[in-house]
Design an enzyme around this catalytic site. Structure first.
Site, PDB file in Angstrom:
ATOM      1  CD  GLN A  33     -28.643 -35.882 -78.811  1.00  0.00           C
ATOM      2  OE1 GLN A  33     -28.536 -34.990 -77.977  1.00  0.00           O
ATOM      3  NE2 GLN A  33     -29.782 -36.541 -78.979  1.00  0.00           N
ATOM      4  CG  HIS A 100     -31.034 -34.646 -74.260  1.00  0.00           C
ATOM      5  ND1 HIS A 100     -32.224 -34.768 -73.587  1.00  0.00           N
ATOM      6  CD2 HIS A 100     -31.310 -34.962 -75.555  1.00  0.00           C
ATOM      7  CE1 HIS A 100     -33.179 -35.148 -74.430  1.00  0.00           C
ATOM      8  NE2 HIS A 100     -32.638 -35.272 -75.637  1.00  0.00           N
ATOM      9  CD  GLU A 192     -40.949 -26.302 -73.075  1.00  0.00           C
ATOM     10  OE1 GLU A 192     -41.658 -27.155 -72.507  1.00  0.00           O
ATOM     11  OE2 GLU A 192     -40.145 -25.560 -72.464  1.00  0.00           O
ATOM     12  CE1 TYR A 202     -38.740 -20.209 -68.658  1.00  0.00           C
ATOM     13  CE2 TYR A 202     -37.159 -20.329 -66.859  1.00  0.00           C
ATOM     14  CZ  TYR A 202     -37.897 -19.582 -67.755  1.00  0.00           C
ATOM     15  OH  TYR A 202     -37.801 -18.208 -67.742  1.00  0.00           O
ATOM     16  CE1 TYR A 213     -38.878 -38.619 -78.913  1.00  0.00           C
ATOM     17  CE2 TYR A 213     -37.483 -38.732 -76.969  1.00  0.00           C
ATOM     18  CZ  TYR A 213     -37.854 -38.109 -78.142  1.00  0.00           C
ATOM     19  OH  TYR A 213     -37.206 -36.973 -78.539  1.00  0.00           O
TER      20      TYR A 213
END
Length: 319
Positions: A33, A100, A192, A202, A213
């Protein structure tokens, strides 16, 4: 200005469709990513020509996001170059893996720089104040730490932190009242949309409205009322990426509503914000993964697709 994951910064002339290259981007570690990430203008860009970029840097087997600012010098050929490149912030620590990172950027009305810093698929750092992973970061424009940050007295990277307990945040926007909204990808279910409140936790990875997963359960937000629950959430996931809260004149009925790009959902998601509440209102199928959403100066909505074909789209009302 358009960033491409492989490391190129491009300047698009939206009147002619011509695309120029902006050189001088720092070396970018590309994979998974990771790559070149966000680009935003300094609030006084007209005076200082300063832009901010996020990208991934490698150190041995480890990776982390970096934010720099630089002066954008344009040329007569439709491109330009960066000068005075200055490091502002980095993820601490760098860790293995290439997922991430988050590293989305925004300025607020007072000129503070906000950065989303993902959990790097390592889970526990989101709750560890010895790291800035899984956090939302608030800095001065030069990277220094404001003394009114909630954890300033702890020093170190904790001083940078505004909120903790986040997973992978790819959309960040302020509403007209100055409230900060950030969305993040859930695991298997539980994407979210969060209203960001000073110093709050949070919950990730302690709670989620999704599962790991493979189906292993995670306690739901309802089990921990001491942790902030999302204002809206999605199962099945929409895979959110990019977000605006519309403030233009071209679509007057859209004012104050959020628009979120959908990757797996291949859609533009319209969310009604009612004070501190939020709910999906409509979903516009786009037939492609939508990577970014922006509002143009005339109020048009701009979308950027992922590769293949990777189009830049301008949405305006029908004639």
């Amino acid at each position: 200005l358009v960033t491409e994951k492989a490391g190129q910064l491009k300047l698009v002339d939206v009147r002619t469709g011509s695309v120029g290259i902006v050189s001088g981007v720092p070396a970018v570690a590309v994979g998974g990513q990771g790559g070149l990430g966000d680009v935003i203008l300094h609030p006084n860009f007209a005076g200082n020509r300063r832009i901010y970029l996020s990208y991934i840097e490698r150190s041995g087997p480890n990776y982390g996001a970096v934010v720099v600012h630089a002066r954008l010098e344009l040329d007569t050929a439709g491109g330009g170059h960066l000068s005075q490149v200055t490091r502002v912030w980095e993820q601490v620590p760098k860790v293995t893996g290439q997922g991430h990172f988050s590293h989305r950027l925004a300025f607020d009305a007072s000129g503070k720089l906000w950065i989303t810093s993902g959990d790097r698929q390592k889970f526990d750092p989101a709750q560890d104040m010895g790291t800035n992973l899984g956090k939302i970061i608030r800095l001065d424009e030069d990277g220094s730490v404001p003394a009114d940050n909630p954890f300033f007295a702890q020093g170190g990277v904790a001083a940078q932190v505004w909120t903790l307990g986040h997973r992978n945040m790819l959309g960040i926007a302020f509403d007209a009242q100055g409230r900060l909204w950030v969305h993040e990808m859930g695991p298997e279910g539980g994407d979210e949309l969060n209203l960001i409140l000073r110093g709050r936790n949070y919950g990730w990875p302690l709670v989620s409205n999704g599962n790991h997963y493979g189906g292993a359960p995670i306690p739901g937000h309802s089990t921990r009322p001491d942790l902030e629950a999302p204002k809206a959430w999605w199962t099945p996931v929409i895979a959110p990426s990019g977000m605006i809260i519309y403030s233009g004149d071209l679509f007057p009925t859209f004012r104050g509503q959020a628009f979120i790009g959908g990757l797996a959902s291949q859609a533009l998601i319209r969310v009604r914000l009612d004070g501190t509440n939020a709910a999906e209102y409509r979903r516009y199928p786009m037939g492609q993964r939508i990577r970014e959403v922006e509002q143009g100066p005339d109020g048009a909505i701009w979308l950027l697709e992922d590769a293949n074909p990777g189009r830049l789209l301008k949405l305006t009302p029908p004639a």
